[in-house]
Write an enzyme that holds these catalytic residues in place. Structure first.
Site, PDB file in Angstrom:
ATOM      1  CE  LYS A 108      -3.850   0.974   2.423  1.00 55.98           C
ATOM      2  NZ  LYS A 108      -4.673   1.026   3.656  1.00 55.98           N
ATOM      3  NE  ARG A 179     -11.249  -4.012  -1.840  1.00 51.42           N
ATOM      4  CZ  ARG A 179     -10.487  -3.256  -1.069  1.00 51.42           C
ATOM      5  NH1 ARG A 179     -11.040  -2.349  -0.309  1.00 51.42           N
ATOM      6  NH2 ARG A 179      -9.179  -3.396  -1.066  1.00 51.42           N
ATOM      7  CG  ASP A 251     -14.923   1.301  -0.754  1.00 51.28           C
ATOM      8  OD1 ASP A 251     -15.890   1.781  -0.135  1.00 51.28           O
ATOM      9  OD2 ASP A 251     -13.820   1.865  -0.829  1.00 51.28           O
ATOM     10  CG  ASP A 261      -9.844   1.658   4.638  1.00 51.59           C
ATOM     11  OD1 ASP A 261      -9.152   2.468   5.290  1.00 51.59           O
ATOM     12  OD2 ASP A 261     -10.206   1.852   3.477  1.00 51.59           O
TER      13      ASP A 261
HETATM   14  P1  AMP Z   1      -9.706   4.192   1.178  1.00 50.81           P
HETATM   15  O1  AMP Z   1     -10.178   5.367   1.934  1.00 50.81           O
HETATM   16  O2  AMP Z   1      -8.314   3.795   1.467  1.00 50.81           O
HETATM   17  O3  AMP Z   1     -10.655   3.035   1.259  1.00 50.81           O
HETATM   18  O4  AMP Z   1      -9.678   4.651  -0.326  1.00 50.81           O
HETATM   19  C1  AMP Z   1     -10.827   4.843  -1.116  1.00 50.81           C
HETATM   20  C2  AMP Z   1     -10.458   4.786  -2.586  1.00 50.81           C
HETATM   21  O5  AMP Z   1      -9.578   5.860  -2.917  1.00 50.81           O
HETATM   22  C3  AMP Z   1      -9.731   3.522  -2.987  1.00 50.81           C
HETATM   23  O6  AMP Z   1     -10.164   3.178  -4.262  1.00 50.81           O
HETATM   24  C4  AMP Z   1      -8.293   3.933  -2.969  1.00 50.81           C
HETATM   25  O7  AMP Z   1      -7.508   3.137  -3.808  1.00 50.81           O
HETATM   26  C5  AMP Z   1      -8.355   5.364  -3.430  1.00 50.81           C
HETATM   27  N1  AMP Z   1      -7.251   6.170  -2.907  1.00 50.81           N
HETATM   28  C6  AMP Z   1      -7.117   6.627  -1.628  1.00 50.81           C
HETATM   29  N2  AMP Z   1      -6.000   7.326  -1.482  1.00 50.81           N
HETATM   30  C7  AMP Z   1      -5.378   7.339  -2.675  1.00 50.81           C
HETATM   31  C8  AMP Z   1      -4.164   7.920  -3.179  1.00 50.81           C
HETATM   32  N3  AMP Z   1      -3.346   8.639  -2.404  1.00 50.81           N
HETATM   33  N4  AMP Z   1      -3.870   7.719  -4.475  1.00 50.81           N
HETATM   34  C9  AMP Z   1      -4.681   6.999  -5.252  1.00 50.81           C
HETATM   35  N5  AMP Z   1      -5.822   6.437  -4.873  1.00 50.81           N
HETATM   36  C10 AMP Z   1      -6.181   6.598  -3.589  1.00 50.81           C
HETATM   37 MG    MG Z   2     -10.758   1.252   1.442  1.00 47.06          MG
END
Ligand code: AMP
Ligand code: MG
Length: 475
Positions: A108, A179, A251, A261
């Site tokens: 990640k 998911r 998700d 998460d």
């Molecule tokens: P999360 O809050 O980690 O569940 O992220 C929600 C969505 O946003 C997921 O599809 C992640 O892959 C995308 N995402 C979150 N942060 C980033 C980032 N810095 N760059 C690219 N995609 C991101």
């Molecule tokens: Mg997530």
């Protein structure tokens, strides 16, 4: 070092995209989880050089056999459907096989993927430290969870709200990264053959006992019941520990029933039924007491995706799924009562316990007592509130000897939880380049139920100055 190339590659190519990690020439290892490393690779971490581990866990040297991919999914975020998400800052290296069971190994913060949208694909160091601590603490608290295998300093700054910050790369291990949102993606595209393919894959991986059911309709129905059961168990466990996930978007809800998460999550200190930590949860959708309701809502979204597999007659399919959904509340109440009973020293509920649990929650809500310490004080006999006599009376009427109750309580009430202000301190120190507090905290949290040699400063709720009022996604 070997990994299997992802099992996921066997699925239709619409399920993923091949990717390569970005270059992080200055990446440096912070920690490897020795115990998990041994379990996954049957090797001792100590036999590897720090340089090699830094390269492996920052994606600079691929495990042999690894063909990295980013997976695609969709999901409801705060109730709104986002038709396409996906691993925007994550990359699946492949799987490790441990006695027939597969474990995803995922980086990640290793750079952009085709699903990054406008994101940089990177992670700041803080969220990496946070996820490491939380994952491993949850595991030791016996909560189903994705695990932390390693953390690296990426050697490359990332631009965030407060300007430039140190970057980090996290290595996550999960029974899988499927998911509810993975099902939603193909369902919303009306690719029902893909939904079926996904169902069979999910069954093979997580519910193999269902794979012999010949009829698709029956298989989908049993699968749905099985996922509901695991999710209910998971959320009941969170509730019993005062854990607030913070982003129960579809998700972020796994098919395996593991917690995933660890963005804006937190363990509650001072109790409040509608407590919210997440800075982005302005409506309190994911407040502590709302979690069981949201669980049911999320499972209903999984049910939506299974309708076409259950019957051509939509009404008929909806009825089948609704019958399962209707039962979730009862399932949850039973599971939750069982866990709360254990926290009160009751292994076998012979007398109705829900009034006692209601009284407990009323008292907590009125006093805002520290959730974790409430049970510890009850056990030690130092709790002075009126609940104490109700609890003692309940034990008496149920013929449970106090010493038996206390023994059960010691096994079920943690002394140490990853309190926000402790995690915050570990993060702040890490940004200063000092990981000693991070290591110390991990060590304390590795034995959450230990009663000997108490480290008092790790059991205290925060002082008003220490209190962390909000947590952030840190994306
Ligand atoms: P999360 O809050 O980690 O569940 O992220 C929600 C969505 O946003 C997921 O599809 C992640 O892959 C995308 N995402 C979150 N942060 C980033 C980032 N810095 N760059 C690219 N995609 C991101
Ligand atoms: Mg997530």
């Amino acid at each position: 070092m070997n990994l299997l190339n992802s099992d996921y590659l066997q699925l239709n190519s619409d399920f993923y995209q091949k990717v390569t990690p970005e270059h992080f020439p200055k990446a440096k290892l912070i920690i490897v989880n020795k115990e998990l490393f041994k379990k996954l690779f049957s090797k001792d971490v100590d036999d590897f050089s720090e340089e090699e581990l830094s390269k492996l866990f920052s994606g600079q040297q691929l495990f042999s056999g690894s063909e990295p991919i980013a997976t695609i999914y969709a999901g409801h975020q705060f109730g709104h459907f986002n038709p396409q998400l996906g691993d925007g800052r994550a990359l699946l290296l492949g799987e490790a096989k441990v006695s027939e069971e597969l474990f995803d190994v995922q980086l990640k913060g290793s750079g952009q993927t085709p699903f990054s949208r406008r994101g940089d694909g990177l992670s700041a160091l803080g969220p990496v430290i946070r996820e490491y601590i939380l994952c491993e603490a949850m595991n030791k608290l016996n909560v189903p969870t994705t695990r932390a295998l390693a953390a690296c300093h990426s050697g490359q700054d990332v631009y965030r709200q407060n300007g430039l910050e140190d970057g980090g790369i996290f290595t996550r291990v999960a029974s899988s990264h499927l998911r509810i949102g993975t099902f939603q993606l193909f369902h919303s595209r009306q690719q029902y053959d893909h939904v079926e393919e996904l169902l069979n894959y999910a069954i093979k991986r997580h519910y193999p006992e269902l794979s012999n059911i010949e009829s698709l309709s029956q298989r989908a129905k049993s699968f749905f019941s099985a996922v509901c059961e695991r999710q209910v168990k998971l959320v009941a466990k969170w509730m019993s520990l005062g854990f607030i996930h913070g982003v129960m978007n579809t998700d972020n809800m796994t098919i395996s029933g593991e917690t995933i998460d660890y963005g804006p999550c937190a363990f509650m200190d001072h109790f409040q039924l509608n407590k919210v930590y997440s800075s982005i949860d302005r409506q309190g959708r994911y407040a502590y007491s709302n979690q069981p309701k949201i669980l049911q809502w999320n499972l209903a979204r999984l049910a939506d995706c299974l309708i076409p597999l259950i019957s051509e007659n939509t009404d008929e399919a909806v009825e089948v799924l609704n019958n399962i959904l209707k039962n979730i509340n009862t399932l949850f109440q039973n599971e939750f009562e069982k866990l709360m009973a254990l926290k009160l020293g009751v292994t076998e509920i012979k007398m109705m316990i829900s009034p006692l649990i209601n009284e407990l929650y009323n008292e907590l809500e009125n006093t805002h007592h520290d959730f974790t310490n409430f049970f510890i004080e009850l056990e030690k006999g130092t709790y002075e509130g009126s609940f104490k006599s109700s609890w003692e009376n309940y034990l008496k009427s149920s013929n449970i000897a106090k010493e038996d109750a206390l023994k059960t309580m010691k096994e079920n009430n943690p002394l140490y939880i990853p309190r926000n202000h402790l995690v915050e301190k570990a993060i702040n120190r890490a940004y200063e380049g000092d990981y000693s507090y991070f290591h110390e905290l991990n060590e304390i949290l590795a034995t959450p139920f230990k009663r000997e040699d108490v480290k008092v400063e790790f059991t205290k709720p925060p002082t008003p100055e220490e209190e962390v009022k909000q947590t952030f996604c840190g994306t």
